[in-house]
Design an enzyme around this catalytic site. Structure first.
Site: not given
Length: 243
Positions: A67, A110, A202-203
């Site tokens: 994402h 994801d 995120s990530g």
């Protein structure tokens, strides 16, 4: 969009179970500034107007969340991302390898690999982190660490790398909060201590016993957060990097 509050987490599931989940990461609560360069595998993914986390898994490969897909510039060896530190190495992305079954609605699969334009120079500030060797589950309660440059308060972002400790959450209990939980996901956090990853994180990796076991994926405004379970994707990772 539904805006979940911590005490309404279970009621929320009845009304908006996924509620644009990846966008709901609030802040690293209970975190503190990391010792500079104590997470040499961390990558800052510079995206127009925002950022994501990532981590170095080979001299020319960075892993992150699907994402985070955007036009990315990768900064490695950073502590303060707004300072041009001598330790930093900047690379472009030669190719983006998003998992072919990534689903932005359920946030399943994801995971994404970024092939860098050239190999980084490995040193004290820039190092790779190992991935799991088997697909076995982590025991509930395993202590892990997360780090990132995300929001540390409701509206305060940090230029410096922050970190916090979380622990692996029981899958059985986590399904109460996330009924769509699947084998490609793992939960971490603690309801007793408000510690969780944040929007800009995120990530980034969920690191347990010095191995990258998860990728910060999504969650409601309260822990536990949901992470992509890297051990579920070992074959895909190997095949993608071999290509």
């Amino acid at each position: 969009m539904c805006q979940p509050q911590p005490l309404l987490a279970l009621l929320l599931l009845l009304s908006c179970p996924w509620a644009s989940a990846s966008a709901l990461r609030g802040q690293i609560v209970g975190g503190h500034e990391a010792q500079p360069h104590s997470h040499p595998y961390m990558a800052y993914l510079k995206i127009d107007g925002s950022g994501c986390g990532g981590f170095l898994v080979a001299p020319d490969w960075v892993m992150t969340a699907a994402h985070c897909m955007a036009n990315i510039t990768v900064i490695l060896g950073a502590h303060n991302i707004h300072n041009p530190e001598k330790s930093q190495q900047v690379r472009g992305v030669l190719s983006y390898h998003m998992h072919p079954e990534y689903d932005p609605v359920s946030v399943s699969n994801d995971i994404m690999l970024l092939k860098l334009t050239s190999k980084v120079i490995l040193n004290d500030y820039v190092k790779t982190i190992p991935l799991p060797k088997t697909s076995s589950d982590l025991p509930t309660g395993t202590k892990c660490v997360i780090a990132g440059w995300g929001l540390i308060d409701e509206d305060e972002s940090t230029n410096k790398l922050f970190e916090t400790k979380v622990s692996i959450y029981s899958r059985r209990k986590c399904i109460l909060f996330y009924p769509h939980l699947n084998s490609g996901m793992v939960c971490a956090g603690s309801f007793h201590e408000l510690k969780d990853s944040s929007q800009g994180d995120s990530g980034g990796p969920l690191v347990c016993n010095n191995v990258a076991q998860g990728i910060v994926s999504f969650g409601h405004n309260a822990p536990p957060g949901v992470y992509t379970r890297i051990s579920n994707y070992l074959r895909w990772i190997k095949n993608t990097m071999k290509k």
